[in-house]
Each structure stands twice: as structure tokens, then as C-alpha cells.
Design an enzyme around this catalytic site. Structure first.
Site, PDB file in Angstrom:
ATOM      1  N   TYR A  54      53.134  25.277  36.655  1.00 21.26           N
ATOM      2  CA  TYR A  54      52.993  25.774  35.443  1.00 21.26           C
ATOM      3  C   TYR A  54      52.076  24.667  34.640  1.00 21.26           C
ATOM      4  O   TYR A  54      52.321  23.484  34.712  1.00 21.26           O
ATOM      5  CB  TYR A  54      54.380  25.723  34.721  1.00 21.26           C
ATOM      6  CG  TYR A  54      54.655  27.309  34.522  1.00 21.26           C
ATOM      7  CD1 TYR A  54      53.984  27.915  33.436  1.00 21.26           C
ATOM      8  CD2 TYR A  54      55.762  27.751  34.944  1.00 21.26           C
ATOM      9  CE1 TYR A  54      54.273  29.132  33.259  1.00 21.26           C
ATOM     10  CE2 TYR A  54      56.086  29.122  34.739  1.00 21.26           C
ATOM     11  CZ  TYR A  54      55.314  29.627  33.688  1.00 21.26           C
ATOM     12  OH  TYR A  54      55.651  31.030  33.442  1.00 21.26           O
ATOM     13  N   GLU A  56      50.662  25.513  31.171  1.00 21.98           N
ATOM     14  CA  GLU A  56      50.320  26.104  29.782  1.00 21.98           C
ATOM     15  C   GLU A  56      49.718  25.009  29.252  1.00 21.98           C
ATOM     16  O   GLU A  56      49.859  23.796  29.110  1.00 21.98           O
ATOM     17  CB  GLU A  56      51.509  26.390  29.225  1.00 21.98           C
ATOM     18  CG  GLU A  56      52.054  27.840  29.867  1.00 21.98           C
ATOM     19  CD  GLU A  56      53.377  27.959  29.130  1.00 21.98           C
ATOM     20  OE1 GLU A  56      54.169  27.079  28.834  1.00 21.98           O
ATOM     21  OE2 GLU A  56      53.783  29.073  29.004  1.00 21.98           O
ATOM     22  N   ASP A 201      29.523  41.850  28.263  1.00 23.17           N
ATOM     23  CA  ASP A 201      30.364  41.941  29.149  1.00 23.17           C
ATOM     24  C   ASP A 201      29.855  42.129  30.619  1.00 23.17           C
ATOM     25  O   ASP A 201      29.292  43.303  30.812  1.00 23.17           O
ATOM     26  CB  ASP A 201      31.329  43.326  29.130  1.00 23.17           C
ATOM     27  CG  ASP A 201      32.548  43.236  30.171  1.00 23.17           C
ATOM     28  OD1 ASP A 201      32.411  42.449  31.156  1.00 23.17           O
ATOM     29  OD2 ASP A 201      33.410  44.151  30.089  1.00 23.17           O
ATOM     30  N   THR A 228      34.328  39.344  34.782  1.00 29.82           N
ATOM     31  CA  THR A 228      35.057  39.013  36.244  1.00 29.82           C
ATOM     32  C   THR A 228      34.614  38.115  37.121  1.00 29.82           C
ATOM     33  O   THR A 228      33.530  37.995  37.144  1.00 29.82           O
ATOM     34  CB  THR A 228      35.564  40.229  36.844  1.00 29.82           C
ATOM     35  OG1 THR A 228      34.231  40.745  37.433  1.00 29.82           O
ATOM     36  CG2 THR A 228      35.928  41.450  35.977  1.00 29.82           C
ATOM     37  N   LYS A 231      33.427  40.402  41.366  1.00 25.53           N
ATOM     38  CA  LYS A 231      32.544  41.720  41.693  1.00 25.53           C
ATOM     39  C   LYS A 231      31.347  40.882  42.341  1.00 25.53           C
ATOM     40  O   LYS A 231      31.452  40.174  43.327  1.00 25.53           O
ATOM     41  CB  LYS A 231      32.068  42.382  40.525  1.00 25.53           C
ATOM     42  CG  LYS A 231      33.587  43.116  39.885  1.00 25.53           C
ATOM     43  CD  LYS A 231      33.394  43.897  38.632  1.00 25.53           C
ATOM     44  CE  LYS A 231      34.870  44.605  38.376  1.00 25.53           C
ATOM     45  NZ  LYS A 231      34.456  45.320  36.965  1.00 25.53           N
ATOM     46  N   ARG A 237      39.936  37.713  42.625  1.00 22.93           N
ATOM     47  CA  ARG A 237      40.089  38.488  41.399  1.00 22.93           C
ATOM     48  C   ARG A 237      40.479  37.479  40.033  1.00 22.93           C
ATOM     49  O   ARG A 237      41.239  36.704  40.094  1.00 22.93           O
ATOM     50  CB  ARG A 237      41.394  39.194  41.454  1.00 22.93           C
ATOM     51  CG  ARG A 237      41.196  39.969  42.755  1.00 22.93           C
ATOM     52  CD  ARG A 237      42.259  41.333  42.523  1.00 22.93           C
ATOM     53  NE  ARG A 237      41.383  42.365  41.954  1.00 22.93           N
ATOM     54  CZ  ARG A 237      40.502  43.039  42.205  1.00 22.93           C
ATOM     55  NH1 ARG A 237      40.108  43.145  43.380  1.00 22.93           N
ATOM     56  NH2 ARG A 237      39.764  44.069  41.595  1.00 22.93           N
TER      57      ARG A 237
HETATM   58  C1  LIG Z   1      35.774  45.651  36.031  1.00 29.22           C
HETATM   59  C2  LIG Z   1      35.382  45.404  34.568  1.00 29.22           C
HETATM   60  C3  LIG Z   1      36.120  45.115  33.653  1.00 29.22           C
HETATM   61  C4  LIG Z   1      37.736  44.843  33.825  1.00 29.22           C
HETATM   62  O1  LIG Z   1      37.924  43.948  35.081  1.00 29.22           O
HETATM   63  P1  LIG Z   1      39.419  43.792  35.671  1.00 29.22           P
HETATM   64  O2  LIG Z   1      39.345  42.658  36.631  1.00 29.22           O
HETATM   65  O3  LIG Z   1      39.587  45.093  36.656  1.00 29.22           O
HETATM   66  O4  LIG Z   1      40.456  43.969  34.573  1.00 29.22           O
HETATM   67  C5  LIG Z   1      36.046  44.759  32.187  1.00 29.22           C
HETATM   68  N1  LIG Z   1      34.484  45.258  31.863  1.00 29.22           N
HETATM   69  C6  LIG Z   1      33.686  45.593  32.817  1.00 29.22           C
HETATM   70  C7  LIG Z   1      32.227  45.740  32.297  1.00 29.22           C
HETATM   71  C8  LIG Z   1      33.843  45.853  34.235  1.00 29.22           C
HETATM   72  O5  LIG Z   1      32.985  46.288  35.012  1.00 29.22           O
END
Ligand SMILES: *Cc1c(COP(=O)(O)O)cnc(C)c1O
Length: 422
Positions: A54, A56, A201, A228, A231, A237
């Protein structure tokens, strides 16, 4: 498998499911543009004893003792992230992309504030205020769209007009189903003009930005980037929030992540992120990022030649959206199923202003990040695109589909999923 000795002895059910997944990943073509294969080193960090701890708080300011190693892990992850994306602040604790966005909204907005983001059927993401999300009940989301779906160009004049009229507190640039680059400079300047935060994003394209294959929104004055790490960045993840330069913004973001939204950070996951960032800082990763784009271009060439409609007219990144219903009379769901039968995994997807339903839309979406990790180059990717069309043309021909499946299995054997990249 040597890795899973204890699991195998103790829990047959889960062991077998894990083995099944390992086989599935090895023997099929992974074309979902948000998926990838991570290195063994990333998996080892993710499976480490750090999961027991933990932590935090933030490095040097924790609520529990025993943090000498977790502080080191988190500090290393932060330093590498800053270097990778050329920014001053990084929060590496978000558990995934969606919670990163939730924390970011609460850091910078008051309930009721307006966010101007990309229309969802034009490529935006669920977490950008889709009516089914909780966040859409808290903030007000207004949309911008493409001007022309044959080029993918955003209607920036309209965007500026909308911004002046709606007075957003935040301009959001980012997508999960858009195949062109955004004009970050224009978006940032409109945001400045109306006094809004500019946030990108880059969940899908983080690896392409890290590998300098596409533009970095920070180079055009964006305030914040959410992403993220699993990807194109090819990590575990997880999520992350980066702040270009403003210390006050960074402080708000830290508070919004913890204690605003989350409890203890997942230190095993943060360690795996750090390992992935180090991989992404190598010249080999830059080559990988550029190859992802070249490979997508090679696939694009096949669809252009055959006259199959691509949203945006083609691709400038890692993904392609095909209008299979408009071009071939096959629905997105049907295409997804037949392609799955021959070992190609991808997803059905709504296309801009789709007339069909989200559960059976007009399009399919696919991309090259995972097959590029396997070592595919342009010639293999061209063949994959040809096999996709061949499968769709022969969707009721069992013999032909069997032949295609055999060819795909041979390709996968020739290009095994690698264990390491550095
Ligand atoms: C994949 C994605 C997310 C969400 O990510 P998770 O890890 O699935 O919660 C948010 N914004 C965009 C643009 C994405 O492609």
C-alpha cells in the site's frame, strides 16, 4: 510453461484459461488498434511483489511506512515519462485511461462546466462525455466534427464559432477511431482565445508520439495530456496524466487522482509502466513507431486500389476505419465475425453519422500496432489487407475461408510474438 508453475499446480481452471489466451494471441492476427504485446520484462514487473504494498500518497509523502522501494519505482516512472513526452510533470498513478480522464475533468472543472470535444461517431471516445457515462451527468459536453469524411479534416472554423458561443472551460483533442492527425496548433489557439484548458487524450497514439512518428500536442502549447500505457505505447494496462509546464495544474491533477478519485496506487503496475517507458526511450522503439505508420499505409494502398471506402480517405496513423456496409454490403458485426473465423481479430465500429446501430454498425476498425510488434513489414501488411477483402468476398465459402485461415496461421508461425524489444 515455466512461468506458471504455481498456478498450474494450484488452480487448473485459471491456468487453462491463461494458456488458452496465450495460444489465441500467438496463433491469430491481432488487428484491434488498441491492443499490443508487451515484453516479458513488463510482465515480470507487473507480476512482482510490488502488488503487496500500500502506497497511498506520492513519493516522499505517503500514508504508510516501508516505502523505500516504492518511492524509487514511482520516481523512476515519473522521470522517464517526463523525458519521453517532453513535459515538466507526470502523474503515473491512474489505473487506466478512463479513470485518468475522470480525474483530469475533476481537477480542472467545476460541475456544470462545458467541455468541447470530438463527436463520438466522428472518432471521439466514450470517456469524452458519452450519455451512457456517469461523467456526462456532471459536466456539459459539446461536440465538434469532421468537415469532410473523405479527408477527415476537422471543421476548424465551425469549431472556433462553437467555442465562442459555448464558452467551454476545456477543449478536448483525442480519439479512438480517427485516422488523421489533428491540428493541435489551431485547437490550442482557439482554447487560448476563449480561456479554456487544452487537453489531449492520446490514449491510442501515445506510442506514436513517444516514437516521434506523429506530432506531440505539447509542442503546440497543450496544457495537459491524458493517456493509456497499454496501446501503441506497449506497456501494462494503465493510465497517466502529463502536464506540460504549469505547476498549479499539476498540483490539481495530483489531488484529483489521490485522494480525489483513487486509493492506493498499483505499484506493480507503475513498475511495469517504468519498464515500458525505458523501452520506449530506445532508438528501436522509434523505428517501431515509424513502422506502424508505414504498415498502415501499406494496408491503405490495398483498399484505395479496390475502391473500398475508408473514413477520412485513408490513414496518417496506426488505424483504418472501413465502411464495409457502404462498400461491400456487409455489416460491421458480420465482418467482425467472419474475419474472426479465419484468425483476424478486429472490431466493428460506428462510422461518422452512422445510420446503423452501435451493436451492428456500418464499419470495422483495425490497425497495425500488434502485428508490427510481431515483425510484420509492408509486404506482410499488404497481404493481410488482401486477405481481409478476400475473406469478406468469400464469407459463405467454407473451403476458401479454410485456406485463408491456414495462410494466416503460417504467417503467425513465421512471426512469433517476441519476448523482448531491447
Ligand atoms: C482507450 C481509450 C480510453 C480508455 O482507456 P481504458 O484504459 O480502457 O480505460 C480513453 N480515451 C481514449 C481516447 C481511448 O482510446
Amino acid at each position: 510453461m515455466k512461468d506458471y508453475l504455481f498456478l498450474k499446480k494450484q488452480d487448473k481452471d485459471i491456468y487453462e484459461a491463461v494458456m488458452g489466451e496465450e495460444k489465441r494471441e500467438a496463433e491469430g492476427l491481432e488487428l484491434i488498434p488498441s491492443e499490443n504485446y508487451v515484453s516479458r520484462a513488463v510482465r515480470e514487473a507487473n507480476g512482482s511483489v510490488l502488488t503487496n504494498k500500500y502506497s497511498e500518497g506520492y513519493p516522499g509523502k505517503r500514508y504508510y511506512g516501508g516505502q523505500e522501494f516504492t518511492d524509487e519505482v514511482e520516481n523512476i516512472a515519473i522521470e522517464r515519462a517526463k523525458k519521453l513526452f517532453s513535459c515538466k510533470f507526470a502523474n503515473v498513478q491512474p489505473l487506466s485511461g478512463a479513470p485518468a480522464n475522470v480525474a483530469m475533468y475533476f481537477a480542472l472543472l467545476e460541475p456544470g462546466d462545458t467541455v468541447l470535444g470530438m463527436d463520438l461517431s466522428h472518432g471521439g471516445h466514450l470517456t469524452h462525455g458519452h450519455p451512457v457515462t456517469s461523467i456526462s451527468k456532471v459536466f456539459r459536453f459539446v461536440r465538434y466534427k469532421m468537415k469532410d469524411t473523405s479527408t477527415g479534416e476537422i471543421d476548424y472554423d465551425e469549431l472556433r464559432k462553437t467555442a465562442k458561443k459555448e464558452k467551454p472551460k476545456m477543449m478536448l483533442a483525442g480519439f479512438s477511431a480517427y485516422s488523421r492527425e489533428l491540428d493541435y496548433k489551431k485547437i490550442a489557439s482557439i482554447a487560448r482565445e476563449v480561456g479554456a484548458y487544452s487537453v489531449a487524450d492520446m490514449a491510442h497514439i501515445a506510442g506514436l508520439i513517444a516514437g516521434k512518428a506523429v506530432k506531440n500536442p505539447f509542442d503546440y502549447g497543450f496544457d495537459v495530456i491524458t493517456t493509456t500505457t497499454h496501446k501503441t505505447l506497449r506497456g501494462p494496462r494503465g493510465g497517466m496524466i502529463l502536464t506540460r509546464a504549469d505547476k498549479e495544474i499539476a498540483k490539481k491533477i495530483d489531488k484529483a487522482v489521490f485522494p480525489g478519485l483513487q486509493g492506493g496506487p498499483h505499484m506493480n503496475n507503475i513498475a511495469a509502466k517504468a519498464v515500458c517507458f525505458a523501452e520506449a526511450l530506445t532508438p528501436a522503439f522509434r523505428k517501431y513507431a515509424k513502422q506502424i505508420l508505414k504498415n498502415a499505409k501499406a494496408m491503405e494502398g490495398v483498399f484505395l486500389k479496390k475502391g473500398v471506402r475508408m473514413l477520412g480517405g485513408g490513414t496518417s496513423n496506426h488505424l483504418i476505419l472501413l465502411d464495409v456496409y457502404g462498400s461491400l454490403g456487409i455489416t460491421g458485426a458480420e465482418a467482425e465475425t467472419v474475419l474472426d473465423e479465419v484468425g483476424m481479430t478486429l472490431n466493428k465500429n460506428v462510422i461518422a453519422d452512422d445510420t446503423r446501430s452501435p451493436m451492428d454498425p456500418s464499419g470495422i476498425r483495425f490497425g497495425t500496432p500488434a502485428i508490427t510488434t510481431r515483425g510484420f513489414k509492408e509486404s506482410e501488411c499488404k497481404r493481410v489487407a488482401e486477405l481481409m477483402l478476400l475473406t469478406l468476398e468469400n464469407k459463405d465459402n467454407a473451403k476458401k475461408k479454410k485456406e485463408i485461415h491456414s495462410e494466416i496461421k503460417r504467417m503467425c508461425k513465421k512471426f512469433p510474438v517476441p519476448d523482448k524489444f531491447v
